[in-house]
Design a protein around this motif. Structure first.
Motif, short mmCIF file in Angstrom:
data_model
loop_
_atom_site.label_atom_id
_atom_site.label_comp_id
_atom_site.label_asym_id
_atom_site.label_seq_id
_atom_site.Cartn_x
_atom_site.Cartn_y
_atom_site.Cartn_z
N CYS A 171 -1.49 11.65 -5.35
CA CYS A 171 -2.10 11.50 -6.72
C CYS A 171 -0.83 11.15 -7.69
CB CYS A 171 -2.70 12.68 -7.40
SG CYS A 171 -3.98 13.09 -6.47
N TYR A 172 -0.90 10.22 -8.60
CA TYR A 172 -0.01 9.70 -9.28
C TYR A 172 0.54 10.89 -10.23
CZ TYR A 172 2.06 6.37 -12.73
OH TYR A 172 2.88 5.79 -13.57
N ASP A 173 -0.48 11.60 -10.76
CA ASP A 173 0.07 12.57 -11.62
C ASP A 173 0.08 14.21 -10.98
OD1 ASP A 173 -2.80 12.33 -13.76
OD2 ASP A 173 -2.52 12.25 -11.70
N THR A 181 -2.77 8.88 -14.67
CA THR A 181 -2.82 7.73 -13.82
C THR A 181 -3.34 6.60 -14.59
OG1 THR A 181 -3.14 9.21 -12.11
CG2 THR A 181 -3.40 6.77 -11.41
N ARG A 216 -15.97 25.55 -8.19
CA ARG A 216 -14.93 24.44 -8.46
C ARG A 216 -14.99 23.50 -7.46
NH1 ARG A 216 -10.78 26.89 -12.24
NH2 ARG A 216 -11.47 28.78 -12.85
N SER A 260 -10.30 9.95 -16.97
CA SER A 260 -10.49 10.99 -18.06
C SER A 260 -10.83 12.34 -17.49
CB SER A 260 -11.60 10.38 -18.87
OG SER A 260 -12.87 10.41 -18.10
N LEU A 282 -7.68 12.20 -12.93
CA LEU A 282 -6.28 11.90 -12.70
C LEU A 282 -5.69 11.45 -14.24
CD1 LEU A 282 -6.27 9.86 -9.59
CD2 LEU A 282 -5.45 12.38 -9.73
N TYR A 283 -5.42 12.27 -15.15
CA TYR A 283 -5.18 12.19 -16.54
C TYR A 283 -4.11 11.00 -16.82
CZ TYR A 283 -7.57 16.59 -16.02
OH TYR A 283 -8.39 17.57 -15.61
N LEU A 311 0.90 2.35 -3.39
CA LEU A 311 -0.28 2.82 -3.91
C LEU A 311 -0.73 4.08 -3.56
CD1 LEU A 311 -2.38 -0.57 -4.25
CD2 LEU A 311 -1.44 0.76 -6.24
N LEU A 312 -0.45 4.25 -2.15
CA LEU A 312 -1.05 5.58 -1.50
C LEU A 312 -0.09 6.75 -1.35
CD1 LEU A 312 -3.05 3.55 1.40
CD2 LEU A 312 -3.85 4.44 -0.83
N PHE A 354 0.84 -1.02 0.05
CA PHE A 354 -0.21 0.01 0.09
C PHE A 354 0.79 1.27 -0.03
CE2 PHE A 354 -3.62 -2.59 0.94
CZ PHE A 354 -4.64 -1.93 0.06
N PHE A 386 5.16 24.16 -16.75
CA PHE A 386 3.94 23.68 -17.65
C PHE A 386 2.92 24.69 -17.43
CE2 PHE A 386 -0.08 21.40 -17.64
CZ PHE A 386 0.05 20.68 -18.64
N PRO A 415 -9.90 17.82 -21.07
CA PRO A 415 -10.58 17.94 -19.73
C PRO A 415 -9.72 18.80 -18.77
CG PRO A 415 -9.61 15.78 -20.00
CD PRO A 415 -9.26 16.60 -21.44
N ALA A 416 -8.58 19.03 -19.07
CA ALA A 416 -7.89 19.78 -18.10
C ALA A 416 -8.16 21.50 -18.11
CB ALA A 416 -6.54 19.59 -18.51
N ILE A 417 -9.01 21.64 -19.16
CA ILE A 417 -9.79 23.14 -19.31
C ILE A 417 -10.96 23.03 -19.05
CG2 ILE A 417 -9.68 25.03 -21.08
CD1 ILE A 417 -7.44 23.84 -22.44
N LYS A 419 0.91 17.74 -9.53
CA LYS A 419 1.74 18.86 -9.99
C LYS A 419 1.62 19.94 -8.89
CE LYS A 419 0.96 18.76 -14.98
NZ LYS A 419 -0.35 17.72 -15.11
N ASN A 435 -6.52 25.48 -16.26
CA ASN A 435 -7.52 25.50 -15.62
C ASN A 435 -8.19 26.59 -15.00
OD1 ASN A 435 -9.80 23.77 -14.63
ND2 ASN A 435 -8.52 22.26 -13.52
#
Lengths: 386, 359
Positions: free
Chosen positions: A18-20, B113, B264, B107, B110-111, A14-15, A11, A88, A119-121, A22, A92
């Motif tokens: 967030c994987y991605d 992951t 938000r 989607s 977490l884009y 995994l924990l 774990f 970067f 989806p990031a915007i 910033k 958002n």
């Protein structure tokens, strides 16, 4: 025991959050984008907040930085800004998107495709048509970020005049996708554009040389820019679309003497009756200025002013609708959509030849009802000395 | 065994009926029925009264036994085949649910992951939760439902000012051919699978007398929530935007503003669906484990882990991308769950015949 240790170790991987993720120090906050097209290449200008921005005492750096990227697609152009930007670009918090009128005349679908797909915007930023280039470069007074300045000007205009419009990106996409709707967007231009406007010195004088100005509403047909409405037509458009929060109406009460009413409440409803369009407009307002000697203590006089405004407004709306129909043949008032929703059978008969046969000819009835609530601080007439 | 509160059981059924609101319901109906989507959801719940009545009828038979044992009692050897088929359908629902939540998270949130990572976390939690028994599942379900319901109410009241009724017009003028079929599909994915909840015997519920009444109340509440989700999404966004977005129910949440300054918050509000997916997955694993006769808890846990691995493997093998997933959602998934109605009917008929013979 060993199993539990293995599970805990599992774990840990995994924990870790967030994987991605910033971190804030890894991103540059993008507040606005301006898109132009040069030689079939998209030129994307991104306005980014400068975290090293000066405080009020030491003016050394611009409050924002413009990064420019060029590419065959908008995404490519955005990514090409990484050759200039150390961080970067985080989109958002984008507040406004300015699309150059050249793109608006040719093809806006590519712009829509990029922003709606990403989806990031978020889709709640305002969209404007840029009448000239490099609008975001201008250093503005009062608000240090020109994007915030433009956003607030748009909202202010909506609150107090209604000659422009606030159109969010999702509303814009809805107008683009819906076969019964035509696009109408606010426009913006720069006055006295020169290189000085892009320097901090631009705001050092009381008369700002280079500045932006909201233009009137840009009108589209079949998703292509056709032109711009006049100020009165823009206000009419906003009245009919219920976009008005507050505006002023000024009409002649005597020869070359005027009376101004501030509209504080406005609602319009469009109906279809006997294959004719009927628009009911209800407004409430206050007398803000009067050049005529009208005794406003008299009930009948107030009625007369109300009647005068009702007739003049009716006349001007009728004129504006006809002008727009004749000049652009574009249904920005959504008459076809109204027919589609409330008289489906008629819609079926006219939809194929709407612009060719029906739109210009369909009778539009305007009913206005204006109530004057207050007359300002005074109850007497400001009379001239005898 | 400790008794289960009626509300706790109701919360499981409620979550089953509303979880598909995200990503599945609207995707099934938006293209085929256009602006009539809100009518489809009403119709689907009317159709759903039939399986609901049969559900209550089946629950009254041999109240001390879970569904699989009831079937074994009724059908003897053939019962094994029926149980196997229902288990396969439950597994399929689990696969779709897992991909739906994985896809939603990757989607929209977490884009970068990997979906497997999210799947492993969700399933590990669900398997662990199963090891704690059904009482723990129902208790957590009830607590999470309160959170879900609060989030739903907050989002709905915040969005109510954006509702534009004219976005729902014209009514029943276009795309009317598929309304009934779409309603049947919605019914089959939202309501038919509640048969899984019969894995909790009626005798385990604290108040058997109000069992039916509570289930009916839950059904009505779930209908109202599902209806409001579709109604609000369509009326706020309009059909064109509903059609273009992958998750229009989530996109509409981007407009949620609380008390004028809390903005938000869509990711917090959207947790209601992730929570729902998690509870539903837990329930499916629980149902599948009731079919497995184990000597001790370790064996049961190993079986649950195998189910988890099976779900995540199949999900990743079948759904290489979301285009394949949506293709399956629209064309195959509703028909698979529709098969459940056959089991409702044959089980009910068998109970009826057996009781007639007895008397």
């Amino acid at each position: 025991m060993n199993k539990k240790i293995i599970l805990i170790l599992f774990f840990i991987f995994l924990l870790t959050g967030c994987y991605d993720n910033k971190e804030l120090n890894e991103i540059a906050i993008l507040t606005a984008t301006e898109i132009e097209k040069v030689d079939d290449q998209y030129v994307v200008k991104s306005q980014v907040v400068n975290p090293q921005a000066p405080d009020k005492t030491t003016i050394t750096q611009s409050p924002f930085i413009i990064y420019t990227g060029t590419g065959k697609t908008i995404q490519e152009a955005y990514r090409n800004t990484t050759t200039e930007s150390p961080k970067f670009l985080y989109s958002n918090h984008m507040q406004i998107l300015i699309i150059n009128e050249k793109i608006a005349k040719e093809n806006i679908s590519e712009v829509i495709d990029f922003y709606i797909r990403n989806p990031a915007i978020r889709t709640d930023f305002y969209v404007l048509i840029g009448k000239n280039e490099n609008i975001l470069d201008i250093i503005t007074p009062i608000e240090s970020l020109s994007s915030s300045s433009i956003k607030e000007t748009l909202e202010n205009n909506k609150k107090y005049l209604g000659s422009s419009a606030t159109v969010t990106f999702d509303e814009f996409v809805n107008m683009y996708l819906n076969k019964n709707l035509e696009i109408a967007l606010p426009s913006i231009e720069i006055i006295n554009h020169d290189e000085e406007g892009e320097k901090l010195e631009n705001t050092e004088e009381s008369q700002v040389k280079s500045k932006y100005k909201l233009g009137n509403i840009a009108i589209f047909k079949d998703n292509k820019l056709q032109g711009y409405l006049t100020k009165d037509e823009s206000i009419t458009y906003n009245i009919l679309k219920n976009n008005i929060q507050n505006t002023i109406l000024t009409y002649e009460c005597e020869d070359k003497k005027y009376i101004t009413i501030e509209i504080i409440k406005s609602s319009a409803s469009t109906k279809i009756t006997n294959k004719e369009i009927t628009i009911d407009i209800n407004m409430s307002g206050n007398i803000n200025e009067s050049h005529c000697n009208i005794d406003i203590k008299e009930k009948d006089n107030i009625k007369k002013i109300e009647k005068l405004f009702e007739n003049k407004l009716e006349e001007s709306i009728q004129k504006d609708i006809n002008n727009i129909r004749n000049n652009y043949n574009s249904d920005i008032f959504n008459f076809l959509d109204t027919i589609y929703k409330y008289d489906y059978n008629t819609y079926q008969n006219i939809k194929n030849n709407w612009y060719e046969e029906t739109y210009k000819k369909i009778k539009v009835n305007i009913n206005t009802n204006i109530s004057i609530i207050t007359k300002g601080n005074i109850l007497e007439v400001i009379d001239e000395k005898n | 065994m400790k008794k289960i509160n009626n509300l706790e059981l109701a919360s499981l059924i409620f979550i089953q009926m509303v979880t598909m609101d995200l990503g599945i319901n609207i995707n099934i109906i938006k293209n085929s029925t256009g602006v009539n989507g809100w009518i489809v959801i009403i119709l689907s719940f009317i159709i759903g009264i039939i399986p609901l009545s049969l559900y209550m009828y089946i629950s009254n038979f041999s109240t001390t036994h879970p569904l699989n044992e009831k079937i074994n009692i009724l059908f003897k050897k053939a019962g094994k085949i029926i149980n196997f088929l229902i288990s396969i359908i439950a597994l399929v629902i689990g696969i779709f649910l897992l991909y739906n939540s994985n896809n939603f998270i990757t989607s929209q949130l977490l884009y970068r992951t990997s979906q497997i990572m999210i799947g492993i976390i969700l399933l590990t939690l669900a398997i662990y939760h199963n090891s704690k028994g059904i009482n723990s599942i129902t208790k957590v379900s009830f607590l999470l439902l309160i959170i879900n319901f609060t989030l739903f109410l907050l989002s709905f009241f915040s969005l109510s000012s954006n509702i534009n009724i004219s976005n729902l017009l014209p009514v029943l003028k276009e795309n009317t051919d598929n309304i009934f079929l779409s309603a049947l599909k919605l019914s089959s994915i939202n309501i038919f699978p509640i048969i899984i909840t019969l894995s909790i015997p009626k005798s385990l519920v604290s108040s058997e007398n109000t069992y039916n009444k509570d289930i009916i109340k839950t059904y009505i509440l779930a209908f109202i929530v599902s209806f409001l989700v579709i109604f609000t999404t369509y009326s706020v966004l309009g059909i064109e935007l509903v059609k273009i977005f992958e998750y229009p129910e989530y996109m509409v949440l981007k407009k949620v503003t609380l008390w004028g300054f809390l903005q938000r918050i869509e990711n917090i509000v959207a947790n209601q669906w992730i929570i729902g997916n998690y509870i539903y997955l837990t329930l499916i694993i629980y149902y599948l484990s009731t079919n497995f006769k184990s000597k001790n808890n370790t064996q049961k846990n190993i079986f649950n882990i195998i189910i988890g691995i099976l779900i995540i493997t199949i999900t990743n093998v079948i759904f290489k991308n979301n285009t394949i997933y949506y293709n399956y959602v629209q064309t195959i998934f509703p028909y698979i769950t529709m098969v459940l109605i056959i089991f409702y009917v044959i089980i009910s008929i068998k109970i009826y015949i057996d009781q007639k013979i007895k008397h």
